[in-house]
Structures are given as structure tokens and as C-alpha cells.
Design a protein around this motif. Structure first.
Motif, PDB file in Angstrom:
ATOM      1  N   GLY A   1     -53.921 -25.558-146.043  1.00 39.72           N
ATOM      2  CA  GLY A   1     -54.823 -24.990-145.050  1.00 39.72           C
ATOM      3  C   GLY A   1     -56.140 -25.737-144.997  1.00 39.72           C
ATOM      4  O   GLY A   1     -56.733 -26.047-146.033  1.00 39.72           O
ATOM      5  N   GLY A   2     -56.604 -26.018-143.778  1.00 41.32           N
ATOM      6  CA  GLY A   2     -57.842 -26.756-143.580  1.00 41.32           C
ATOM      7  C   GLY A   2     -57.639 -28.235-143.379  1.00 41.32           C
ATOM      8  O   GLY A   2     -58.527 -28.929-142.882  1.00 41.32           O
ATOM      9  N   ALA A   3     -56.470 -28.751-143.739  1.00 43.20           N
ATOM     10  CA  ALA A   3     -56.210 -30.188-143.606  1.00 43.20           C
ATOM     11  C   ALA A   3     -55.921 -30.542-142.156  1.00 43.20           C
ATOM     12  O   ALA A   3     -55.399 -29.730-141.384  1.00 43.20           O
ATOM     13  CB  ALA A   3     -55.031 -30.592-144.487  1.00 43.20           C
ATOM     14  N   TYR A   4     -56.263 -31.773-141.806  1.00 45.73           N
ATOM     15  CA  TYR A   4     -55.994 -32.281-140.455  1.00 45.73           C
ATOM     16  C   TYR A   4     -54.930 -33.360-140.539  1.00 45.73           C
ATOM     17  O   TYR A   4     -55.103 -34.366-141.224  1.00 45.73           O
ATOM     18  CB  TYR A   4     -57.272 -32.854-139.833  1.00 45.73           C
ATOM     19  CG  TYR A   4     -57.053 -33.417-138.446  1.00 45.73           C
ATOM     20  CD1 TYR A   4     -56.862 -32.571-137.360  1.00 45.73           C
ATOM     21  CD2 TYR A   4     -57.032 -34.799-138.223  1.00 45.73           C
ATOM     22  CE1 TYR A   4     -56.659 -33.075-136.095  1.00 45.73           C
ATOM     23  CE2 TYR A   4     -56.825 -35.310-136.953  1.00 45.73           C
ATOM     24  CZ  TYR A   4     -56.639 -34.450-135.893  1.00 45.73           C
ATOM     25  OH  TYR A   4     -56.426 -34.952-134.617  1.00 45.73           O
ATOM     26  N   HIS A   5     -53.825 -33.147-139.833  1.00 41.01           N
ATOM     27  CA  HIS A   5     -52.738 -34.114-139.794  1.00 41.01           C
ATOM     28  C   HIS A   5     -52.400 -34.479-138.356  1.00 41.01           C
ATOM     29  O   HIS A   5     -51.228 -34.630-137.994  1.00 41.01           O
ATOM     30  CB  HIS A   5     -51.500 -33.558-140.497  1.00 41.01           C
ATOM     31  CG  HIS A   5     -51.702 -33.223-141.942  1.00 41.01           C
ATOM     32  ND1 HIS A   5     -51.983 -34.185-142.891  1.00 41.01           N
ATOM     33  CD2 HIS A   5     -51.699 -32.037-142.598  1.00 41.01           C
ATOM     34  CE1 HIS A   5     -52.111 -33.607-144.078  1.00 41.01           C
ATOM     35  NE2 HIS A   5     -51.953 -32.311-143.931  1.00 41.01           N
ATOM     36  N   GLY A   6     -53.430 -34.607-137.519  1.00 43.89           N
ATOM     37  CA  GLY A   6     -53.190 -34.964-136.132  1.00 43.89           C
ATOM     38  C   GLY A   6     -53.000 -33.751-135.249  1.00 43.89           C
ATOM     39  O   GLY A   6     -53.100 -32.602-135.696  1.00 43.89           O
ATOM     40  N   TRP A   7     -52.701 -33.997-133.971  1.00 45.47           N
ATOM     41  CA  TRP A   7     -52.699 -32.918-132.985  1.00 45.47           C
ATOM     42  C   TRP A   7     -51.321 -32.654-132.366  1.00 45.47           C
ATOM     43  O   TRP A   7     -51.221 -32.029-131.311  1.00 45.47           O
ATOM     44  CB  TRP A   7     -53.734 -33.207-131.895  1.00 45.47           C
ATOM     45  CG  TRP A   7     -53.553 -34.522-131.174  1.00 45.47           C
ATOM     46  CD1 TRP A   7     -53.995 -35.749-131.563  1.00 45.47           C
ATOM     47  CD2 TRP A   7     -52.880 -34.718-129.935  1.00 45.47           C
ATOM     48  NE1 TRP A   7     -53.652 -36.706-130.641  1.00 45.47           N
ATOM     49  CE2 TRP A   7     -52.964 -36.099-129.620  1.00 45.47           C
ATOM     50  CE3 TRP A   7     -52.227 -33.870-129.045  1.00 45.47           C
ATOM     51  CZ2 TRP A   7     -52.409 -36.647-128.467  1.00 45.47           C
ATOM     52  CZ3 TRP A   7     -51.679 -34.414-127.886  1.00 45.47           C
ATOM     53  CH2 TRP A   7     -51.771 -35.784-127.607  1.00 45.47           C
TER      54      TRP A   7
ATOM     55  N   GLU B   1     -56.073 -22.300-133.420  1.00 47.10           N
ATOM     56  CA  GLU B   1     -56.396 -23.375-132.474  1.00 47.10           C
ATOM     57  C   GLU B   1     -55.161 -23.880-131.726  1.00 47.10           C
ATOM     58  O   GLU B   1     -55.197 -24.959-131.130  1.00 47.10           O
ATOM     59  CB  GLU B   1     -57.085 -24.526-133.206  1.00 47.10           C
ATOM     60  CG  GLU B   1     -58.426 -24.138-133.803  1.00 47.10           C
ATOM     61  CD  GLU B   1     -59.242 -25.343-134.229  1.00 47.10           C
ATOM     62  OE1 GLU B   1     -59.509 -26.202-133.367  1.00 47.10           O
ATOM     63  OE2 GLU B   1     -59.614 -25.413-135.406  1.00 47.10           O
ATOM     64  N   SER B   2     -54.091 -23.104-131.718  1.00 47.46           N
ATOM     65  CA  SER B   2     -52.830 -23.554-131.126  1.00 47.46           C
ATOM     66  C   SER B   2     -52.682 -23.160-129.662  1.00 47.46           C
ATOM     67  O   SER B   2     -51.592 -22.785-129.215  1.00 47.46           O
ATOM     68  CB  SER B   2     -51.642 -22.998-131.932  1.00 47.46           C
ATOM     69  OG  SER B   2     -51.680 -23.443-133.258  1.00 47.46           O
ATOM     70  N   LYS B   3     -53.759 -23.252-128.915  1.00 48.05           N
ATOM     71  CA  LYS B   3     -53.692 -22.919-127.480  1.00 48.05           C
ATOM     72  C   LYS B   3     -52.769 -23.916-126.776  1.00 48.05           C
ATOM     73  O   LYS B   3     -52.839 -25.117-126.996  1.00 48.05           O
ATOM     74  CB  LYS B   3     -55.092 -22.974-126.851  1.00 48.05           C
ATOM     75  CG  LYS B   3     -56.148 -22.130-127.567  1.00 48.05           C
ATOM     76  CD  LYS B   3     -55.784 -20.653-127.574  1.00 48.05           C
ATOM     77  CE  LYS B   3     -56.889 -19.816-128.192  1.00 48.05           C
ATOM     78  NZ  LYS B   3     -57.042 -20.054-129.649  1.00 48.05           N
ATOM     79  N   GLY B   4     -51.905 -23.394-125.890  1.00 50.76           N
ATOM     80  CA  GLY B   4     -50.990 -24.247-125.150  1.00 50.76           C
ATOM     81  C   GLY B   4     -49.778 -24.691-125.936  1.00 50.76           C
ATOM     82  O   GLY B   4     -48.981 -25.491-125.446  1.00 50.76           O
ATOM     83  N   ILE B   5     -49.621 -24.190-127.167  1.00 50.71           N
ATOM     84  CA  ILE B   5     -48.493 -24.578-128.010  1.00 50.71           C
ATOM     85  C   ILE B   5     -47.576 -23.373-128.193  1.00 50.71           C
ATOM     86  O   ILE B   5     -48.021 -22.333-128.683  1.00 50.71           O
ATOM     87  CB  ILE B   5     -48.987 -25.081-129.381  1.00 50.71           C
ATOM     88  CG1 ILE B   5     -49.877 -26.316-129.204  1.00 50.71           C
ATOM     89  CG2 ILE B   5     -47.810 -25.405-130.294  1.00 50.71           C
ATOM     90  CD1 ILE B   5     -50.511 -26.803-130.488  1.00 50.71           C
ATOM     91  N   PRO B   6     -46.311 -23.465-127.786  1.00 49.37           N
ATOM     92  CA  PRO B   6     -45.395 -22.327-127.925  1.00 49.37           C
ATOM     93  C   PRO B   6     -45.258 -21.882-129.372  1.00 49.37           C
ATOM     94  O   PRO B   6     -45.370 -22.695-130.306  1.00 49.37           O
ATOM     95  CB  PRO B   6     -44.058 -22.871-127.392  1.00 49.37           C
ATOM     96  CG  PRO B   6     -44.425 -24.049-126.558  1.00 49.37           C
ATOM     97  CD  PRO B   6     -45.656 -24.638-127.182  1.00 49.37           C
ATOM     98  N   MET B   7     -45.016 -20.594-129.564  1.00 45.26           N
ATOM     99  CA  MET B   7     -44.856 -20.057-130.914  1.00 45.26           C
ATOM    100  C   MET B   7     -43.790 -20.804-131.701  1.00 45.26           C
ATOM    101  O   MET B   7     -43.943 -21.069-132.886  1.00 45.26           O
ATOM    102  CB  MET B   7     -44.498 -18.570-130.844  1.00 45.26           C
ATOM    103  CG  MET B   7     -45.625 -17.667-130.371  1.00 45.26           C
ATOM    104  SD  MET B   7     -46.956 -17.512-131.592  1.00 45.26           S
ATOM    105  CE  MET B   7     -46.110 -16.604-132.883  1.00 45.26           C
ATOM    106  N   GLY B   8     -42.721 -21.163-131.018  1.00 45.14           N
ATOM    107  CA  GLY B   8     -41.628 -21.828-131.716  1.00 45.14           C
ATOM    108  C   GLY B   8     -42.004 -23.175-132.298  1.00 45.14           C
ATOM    109  O   GLY B   8     -41.418 -23.623-133.288  1.00 45.14           O
ATOM    110  N   ALA B   9     -43.007 -23.837-131.698  1.00 44.21           N
ATOM    111  CA  ALA B   9     -43.387 -25.170-132.158  1.00 44.21           C
ATOM    112  C   ALA B   9     -43.989 -25.141-133.555  1.00 44.21           C
ATOM    113  O   ALA B   9     -43.884 -26.120-134.304  1.00 44.21           O
ATOM    114  CB  ALA B   9     -44.366 -25.803-131.177  1.00 44.21           C
ATOM    115  N   THR B  10     -44.635 -24.036-133.900  1.00 44.77           N
ATOM    116  CA  THR B  10     -45.215 -23.907-135.244  1.00 44.77           C
ATOM    117  C   THR B  10     -44.437 -22.922-136.102  1.00 44.77           C
ATOM    118  O   THR B  10     -44.884 -22.565-137.199  1.00 44.77           O
ATOM    119  CB  THR B  10     -46.689 -23.445-135.144  1.00 44.77           C
ATOM    120  OG1 THR B  10     -46.748 -22.227-134.393  1.00 44.77           O
ATOM    121  CG2 THR B  10     -47.555 -24.497-134.477  1.00 44.77           C
TER     122      THR B  10
END
Length: 484
Positions: free
Chosen positions: A185-191, A208-217
């Protein structure tokens, strides 16, 4: 070569003491710059940066937010850069700055390093920047990285660190036939869709997952920094939920060590991955060839299965990303029909172009020849020691520490907040974030460029004189904080 000469870090910091100070920092109200001094610092932008303001104001009509890169979103407005050389950068108004951003970390040699630039120009003059076909510099770079970083048995180039992480995850899932990816948590591995999860602040999940479907994460999980027991629990639980394909870490800690790891953390993660049959991915976008030519994995003595590279692998030149690792895993990414086993599809029409591969080859060759990571690390040590002296002398709660040439100056502590203390997070996130923005503006008004007002990357170009000059400027700013 002696061990202390190989790596930018001669001794790992006392992580427990750093956390004691960081936790103390967020227990006291933010100590902001006095309002009269802040007005003076902001007046600099109104009077000395008029061309930058005009350009970025116009750009807002054509570019969302006025700039293309997240690092360029500076308070009170972005500065337009015209020239960069060595340790310095100049804006369109002619103002000179000490450049501790260094393009976000990849230019360990310093900006626009002439010996590399001249070699790249020769390649462009001969073949142009891209042909779409194979060039010998693909092989030269892959062989060089293999020699410097033995865990990289094979290397595949990509266009960015984000793409390289995507490829790492795809290769890991293909190889292990498992689904779950665990990050810190807190790490950045790209977008990419699956990695915009638990960004910047641990425990935030899909915040911060706006525009990203639930299934993608749906198969991405986060564990709190340094929490080995929590990682074990996730690995056990995932045995019944599709298995864990990989654990991905920034080896010095989330956000380039803003939450630093304990010295044995990576080795313990390696052991857990082996126990549960998961691959270990090191995200060395920032630490690659900055902590040493053997990267962070060489310093810690831990061999990951896959290593993600970013701008560091081309010395800061464009189309900068790469993935390297075990031969059996990397062969899933084989181009054409030469792969073995299941094929994981990846691509990119500009990846491994002659410009990028030549730049990477010559930059890494020069870094090895000059021992640039160690020289940059010594500059980081000098800067950190000076900042610590200023903070102590002025009796401030701020925290300065470094991992070689990665230097942290925590004044607001915004990235130390997390969802384990939701009331504090809700109350203090915005004011502490604004304080960090003000500190960045104050530094810039005094001729110092930082990353978000809290992180600095030193380079081989940072002489003792430059560091001492920077410290005098920091002293002026820190002397204008309320209560000093």
C-alpha cells in the motif's frame, strides 16, 4: 572493487529511528511558512516567471490541466523549462535552478550528459530514431544489463515503467497460472488499470480508480508497508482464491522509500514468495542503476524473479522501460512464434528503437566507467547531513534521510497518513498536502527544484559546492517556518 565502492549506500539507515521521527512529525500540527514570507516566495512567480505563466495559461486551452506530465503540476503554476545541463535547469524566463528532480530520477549522470548525447546523435544521423526492425543496440543493451544485473537472464524493452509492470504481471500470471497480485500500500507501479490501487496512501484501495471497472482491480491486493505477517495472511488466504501469481515491491519502500523498508524486509518477502510459489517482482524504475550498477537487488543481496525498469534503462531518453528476469518466465513474452509454453501477448511499435537502446547502452556504460551512482550517493549523503543539521539547529520536527542519492525531506508528512487512522486522514490530508505544495514553491523561489516538495535526486554533477549552495538556500526557507 570494495563493497562500499560498488553501491551508493555504504550503510543502511536505522529504519526504526526514522519511523519514530516520522510518526512524531504527524502527531504535531503542520508547521507552515510564515504568511509574510510565503507571500514573498509567491511574489517570485508573479514577477520572475511571467513567460512560464503565459505559456501554461494558454496550454490549459489545449492540454488538460495545462501540462502533460504529473511531475510538472507545480504550485502555484507549472514552470516551463527551456534548458537542462548537468546539475542545473533553466526556465523560459531565464531563471536558473539547482535540479534535484533530475527527470524523476533516471539521469544519474546529470542532465543532458554530453558523451551520451553525442553518441545518440550519431545513431539518429545514421538510422533515424526508429525503423521498426532489429538493431544491434537491442543486443548490446540486453547483454550489458545481463552482466550488471545477473537476475536479468533475458530482457524485453517497453515504452515506460507502466508498460513494463503490465508485462511483468501478465508474464507472472501466465507462468504460475495464478491470479492474485499483491502490492504494498502506498507504492506506485504506474497507471495501468490493475495497479491504480492503494496509491500514495496505504489502505486507500480503489480510492483513485475512477474510470476503472471493478473487475480490473478484482485480483489486486495491498498489504501495509513492512507488514510481513499481513503478507503471509494474504498468501495463505489466496491459496483458496486463485493463488498468488506475484508480489511486487519497490525495494527501498513505497514511493522511492518515503516509507522506508527494514534492511531484511526484501529477503523475508523473497522467502515468503518461495514458500507460497509466487514470483517476486522488484520495481526498480527509480532504484535501477541509481543505488549501484547492480541496482537495489545487488545492494540487498536479493534475487527477484522479474525486474521492472523505467527511465533509468535509457539514461532518461524517451521510450524508457524494460522487463528482465528468469529465462523460463521471460520466454512467455517471446516475440513472433519463437516462444516456449504459453504465450503472453505484449507489444509496442516504438519499443527497443535504436535511439532508446543506444542511449541506454551508452548511458549505462558511462555510469559504470565513472562510478556515477556512488558519486551521486555521496552528494546525497552530504545533502542529507546538511539538512539534518539545519532541522536540528532550528528545532524543527522535520525529518531528513536518504537512500544514497534518493533524499527525503519530510516537512508535512502527508504520505505518512493511512486508513488505519481514518479521522486523522480525513482531517489532515488536505492541509498537509497544501503545506507540501507551499514548501515546493518556496524551494523553487529560492532556485531549487524538488519532486513534490519532499524528495530529491542527486546526480554525479552535484559537486560539494553545489550541495553547499543548496543547503544555504534551504536554510533560508526553513528559517522562515512559523516558530523559528
Amino acid at each position: 572493487m570494495a563493497e562500499e565502492q560498488k553501491y551508493a549506500i555504504s550503510k543502511w539507515h536505522d529504519t526504526a529511528k526514522i519511523y519514530d521521527r516520522l510518526h512524531a512529525l504527524i502527531q504535531v500540527p503542520p508547521m507552515t511558512i510564515r504568511r509574510d514570507k510565503m507571500k514573498e516566495y509567491l511574489d517570485y512567480f508573479d514577477t520572475k516567471c511571467t513567460k512560464s505563466r503565459a505559456l501554461t495559461d494558454e496550454a490549459k486551452n489545449y492540454i488538460p490541466g495545462g501540462v502533460q506530465h504529473n511531475l510538472a503540476f507545480n504550485y502555484p503554476f507549472p514552470i516551463a523549462i527551456q534548458k537542462a545541463t548537468g546539475a542545473f535547469i533553466w526556465d523560459v524566463d531565464g531563471n536558473q535552478y539547482i535540479d534535484f528532480l533530475q527527470a524523476g530520477g533516471p539521469t544519474v549522470l546529470g542532465s543532458n550528459y554530453a558523451p551520451v548525447r553525442e553518441k545518440v546523435a550519431e545513431v539518429i544521423n545514421e538510422s533515424g530514431p526508429v525503423t521498426g526492425l532489429f538493431s544491434e543496440y537491442e543486443l548490446k543493451l540486453a547483454k550489458l544489463v545481463n552482466r550488471l544485473v545477473p537476475s536479468v537472464e533475458m530482457l524485453r524493452m517497453f515504452g515506460s515503467g507502466t508498460e513494463s509492470v503490465m508485462a511483468a504481471i501478465r508474464a507472472a500470471r501466465t507462468h504460475t497460472r495464478k491470479r492474485k497480485i499483491i502490492k504494498v500500500g502506498g507504492a506506485y507501479h504506474g497507471w495501468s488499470d490493475s495497479m491504480v490501487y492503494g496509491l500514495h496512501i496505504p489502505g486507500t484501495g480503489r480510492f483513485e480508480s475512477k474510470g476503472i471497472p471493478m473487475g480490473a482491480t478484482g485480483n489486486t491486493e495491498e498489504v501495509f508497508p513492512n507488514d510481513l505477517a499481513g503478507l503471509r495472511r494474504l498468501l495463505i488466504r489466496n491459496r483458496l482464491r486463485g493463488g498468488t501469481a506475484a508480489v511486487i515491491v519497490e525495494p527501498v519502500g513505497p514511493e522511492s522509500g518515503t516509507r522506508p523498508v527494514y534492511k531484511d524486509y526484501n529477503q523475508k518477502v523473497r522467502e515468503l514468495c518461495d514458500e507460497f510459489g509466487a514470483l517476486l517482482i522488484f520495481d526498480e524504475v527509480v532504484t535501477g542503476f541509481r543505488l549501484g550498477m547492480g541496482c537495489a537487488q545487488g545492494y540487498f543481496g536479493v534475487k527477484p524473479d522479474l525486474t521492472v525498469f523505467g527511465k533509468c534503462i535509457t539514461g532518461g531518453y524517451p521510450m524508457a522501460g524494460g522487463l528482465g528476469g528468469r529465462r523460463d518466465v521471460m520466454m512467455h513474452l517471446s516475440a513472433g512464434i519463437g516462444g516456449t509454453g504459453e504465450h503472453a501477448y505484449v507489444g509496442g511499435t516504438l519499443t527497443a528503437n535504436p535511439l532508446s537502446c543506444a542511449a541506454g547502452y551508452f548511458a549505462l556504460t558511462e555510469m559504470e566507467r565513472t562510478n556515477a551512482p556512488v558519486i551521486a550517493g555521496r552528494a546525497g549523503d552530504r545533502l542529507t547531513k546538511g539538512l539534518q543539521e539545519i532541522v536540528e539547529r532550528r528545532k524543527l520536527p522535520f525529518v531528513a534521510y536518504n537512500q544514497g542519492s534518493i533524499v527525503h525531506l519530510e516537512t508535512a508528512g502527508v504520505m505518512l497518513l493511512d486508513f488505519r487512522h481514518p479521522l486523522q486522514l480525513a482531517k489532515e490530508l488536505k492541509p498537509r498536502n497544501h503545506m507540501m505544495q507551499e514548501m515546493g514553491a518556496a524551494y523553487m523561489s529560492q532556485g531549487i527544484i524538488t519532486l513534490a516538495g519532499s524528495r530529491m535526486y542527486t546526480s554525479m554533477a552535484d559537486t560539494d559546492e553545489i550541495i553547499d549552495d543548496a543547503l544555504r538556500r534551504f536554510d533560508v526557507i526553513l528559517g522562515s517556518v512559523e516558530g523559528t
